[in-house]
Design an enzyme around this catalytic site. Structure first.
Site, PDB file in Angstrom:
ATOM      1  CG  HIS A   1       9.701  43.045  -1.362  1.00  0.00           C
ATOM      2  ND1 HIS A   1       8.975  43.710  -2.314  1.00  0.00           N
ATOM      3  CD2 HIS A   1       9.576  41.729  -1.661  1.00  0.00           C
ATOM      4  CE1 HIS A   1       8.416  42.843  -3.134  1.00  0.00           C
ATOM      5  NE2 HIS A   1       8.752  41.625  -2.758  1.00  0.00           N
TER       6      HIS A   1
ATOM      7  CD  GLU B   1      29.767  33.888  21.162  1.00  0.00           C
ATOM      8  OE1 GLU B   1      29.104  32.841  21.144  1.00  0.00           O
ATOM      9  OE2 GLU B   1      29.617  34.771  22.031  1.00  0.00           O
TER      10      GLU B   1
ATOM     11  CE  LYS C   1      29.985  37.046  29.708  1.00  0.00           C
ATOM     12  NZ  LYS C   1      30.423  35.631  29.705  1.00  0.00           N
TER      13      LYS C   1
END
Lengths: 421, 421
Positions: free
Chosen positions: B295, B269, B411
């Site tokens: 793995h 960010e 938003k």
């Protein structure tokens, strides 16, 4: 059911990529790989699994006494089971068994997972294809020693799953420990629909036949349509390996958090390879959880280097019981009241859609997978979707999707550190 | 203490990059940013935090009755506290308080986190800088309604932390809810050493002054040495933004799992931005846990596209209590006996070293951070190390490290979906 969508055609400079001829040629290659039996996972949706069903039948009373199931296994031996259980754990028929994993060599985790565990109400399942994974054998020895599981009255609290030819399978038989075997051509990260995933999931109470039936739906959709969505997605991703080397899976709900880890292993370990020309290939997987990671990673997607494709994963309906945002207004914070009286499920769904639209507005390749519901069948469809997609991309990258030669060197160094110290 | 190491000089075509002149020029830029007070985080190691200490003093008896602490907050309001608590939770002075987070709008998680929670032994802390984060206000309303926390006898079970000027701060004061305020120039992802992290950590029993003292050590090491390791690392990473656009943090121990998430937010960010020329910049963070992800992701690092730098994070000593691999030999599996009688702590450390060596052998840029121990002081050093590193890279990329304009559009779309439906 899986509902699929994408905006890939906006990015096609070469319109021929998705042509019928191109798809069909590619489809034939997948068919050849499937029929070559280089990997046995292609056949798993149609396996009978008689040994699991007969174990479940014969041990019904014993399983009812089990309160803890501890899986000793790492990577492909644990991620798939965890992925499906976390996705489906709200199902009412899921037994009240605590599922724990002894998977790595972190002493803090070992102590935490075994705290208050007594063998009497616990089932230990050791899973290792080779039987020689250093984490798994070390943890297995630790548990054998701590709980004295080779005492005759305790043996039924231990099961093993490994390769027919593995030393673990032979050791189990020699010591009268119930041992399940899987075929050698089923690699760890493609093994969740084999006994490795199905046995633990059956013990937890899930309907494993429904999981397989779901996988079979994806299989049939794929092999009955030479122009299907998975082929197109694979063509797009492989073709754009250099433009978009990073593939982000943005899953909306924490029920997908372990599916995310399963995807990262499947994608990263299958596709990060030297190709037939010894060139480094690969697509880098990143997995996020929405809405949480809207507050963490979204900024980078929106304004950072344009090197990522984004896949949204969500479910139409997450929870049986709806939870609503109450109709409360807090003075000074009235601008947040527009979500009042909405269910959190709806809010999360709309957050997913809004984030998707905002990313599309930046001209970034986006696709979405929506599960109609969170059931065994949908989970099976989703798992097989990703397995087929991975195989398809691997074929296009001209790599061996099913091996992992790059991890051997570190194991060799580790062994040397011990023998020379 | 942090022990630092890297192989970056192997990759320097331009040997001038780390020259004294170059470092000093860069150092001056960091000093200018620090003194500009664009971000207040630079000063946090030296803050007095009198309000926290006086709250702790006055509420000693009450805090002793608390069994659950629920933090309502997302992103920067939750990740830092989680990171430090998970790193240090083995400390004997850590109070037996269950720490839970209500951070996102997933109805399954909401029900899970609040199961069996009664207000009587619970402290709710609402954290939102603006007081207008939609997840936080929705969850806050839910909790207010469910537990009737505005009843007079329940008010001390609720605290808020926000900006001096925020509506949440004003609302709290108007409703006689204890409200802590933070300075406006401290952004969420740089806020863990402010009241946002320190108050919950103090309540959990940690010595927050030691955390700050650790951060001060990193601060002093940095500002007293114009040629320091953090500057060099930032120069290397920023210079190689196009060659190595992905930065992998490979943390050896699950105690770092939430530190990993904190790092991903801080890095992603802060650094994914349009620069002063409106060009998309950014480095993509990926965080792994060893040995588990050996793995899963290691194959891709070893043989996939060479587009990643790797940072190893580990601790000399993980656990007070040593756990040993027993000296047991299983027939057919004797090849795994070379680790017998070793502690799991040693095995994990050697796995980290072996993996590092195998990656270096592929000519990939690697550095390492080793904590001498897992204490408050080391945690503070590590946190401030990454905050300074992020600022330094941001300066080199010519971006605003402290804003996040890219998330606003989503938003806005969300709000429209509600108001138009």
């Amino acid at each position: 059911m899986l509902i699929l969508d994408n905006n890939y055609t906006n990015f096609l400079k070469n319109q021929n990529l998705f042509s019928t001829e191109n798809s069909e040629l590619f489809f034939q290659k997948v068919l050849i790989e499937k029929n070559s039996h280089i990997s046995g996972y292609y056949d798993l949706p149609f396996a009978k699994n008689e040994e699991i069903f007969s174990y479940m039948e014969q041990n019904k009373a014993f399983i009812d006494t089990i309160k803890n199931m501890i899986i000793i296994g790492i990577g492909g031996s644990s991620l798939g089971t965890k992925a499906i259980d976390t996705m489906l754990s709200h199902q009412p028929h899921r037994r009240k068994i605590k599922l724990r994993f002894l998977e790595h060599t972190d002493p803090i985790m070992i102590q935490k997972e075994l705290r208050r565990i007594k063998y009497e109400d616990t089932l230990f399942i050791v899973i290792s294809k080779s039987g020689l994974t250093i984490e798994t054998t070390s943890l297995f020895k630790y548990v054998l020693h701590k709980y004295k599981l080779l005492d005759n009255n305790k043996k039924k609290h231990l099961l093993t799953i490994s390769d027919h030819e593995s030393p673990l399978f032979k050791w189990s038989n020699a010591n009268n420990i119930k041992a399940f075997a899987i075929n050698q051509n089923i690699g760890g990260r493609f093994s969740v629909l084999s006994t490795i995933g199905l046995l633990p999931l059956a013990i937890l109470g899930y309907n494993i036949q429904s999981i397989l039936n779901g996988a079979a739906i994806t299989n049939n959709n794929f092999f009955n349509d030479k122009n299907n969505q998975i082929l197109k997605k694979a063509l797009f991703l492989a073709k754009n390996e250099n433009n978009f080397p990073i593939n982000v899976l943005f899953s909306y709900s924490s029920v997908f958090r372990h599916f995310n880890s399963w995807y990262v292993q499947l994608w990263g370990e299958s596709l990060g390879k030297l190709d037939v020309y010894k060139k480094r290939r690969g697509l880098t997987p990143i997995a996020l959880i929405g809405s949480i990671d809207q507050h963490s990673f979204l900024q980078l997607i929106m304004q950072g280097q344009k090197n990522k494709t984004i896949t949204f994963l969500n479910a139409e309906k997450l929870s049986q019981k709806q939870v609503f945002i109450p109709n409360i207004s807090l003075q000074g914070m009235e601008s947040t009241d527009f979500v009042n009286k909405t269910s959190f499920n709806t809010l999360l769904k709309l957050q997913c859609i809004s984030t998707k639209e905002s990313i599309i507005s930046q001209n970034i390749p986006v696709d979405s997978i929506t599960l109609s519901n969170l059931t065994e069948s949908s989970a099976g469809e989703l798992i097989f979707y990703y397995e087929l997609l991975t195989s398809c991309v691997g074929i296009l990258l001209q790599i061996d999707t099913y091996n992992q030669p790059g991890v051997e060197f570190g194991k060799k160094i580790l062994r040397e550190k011990f023998t020379h110290s």
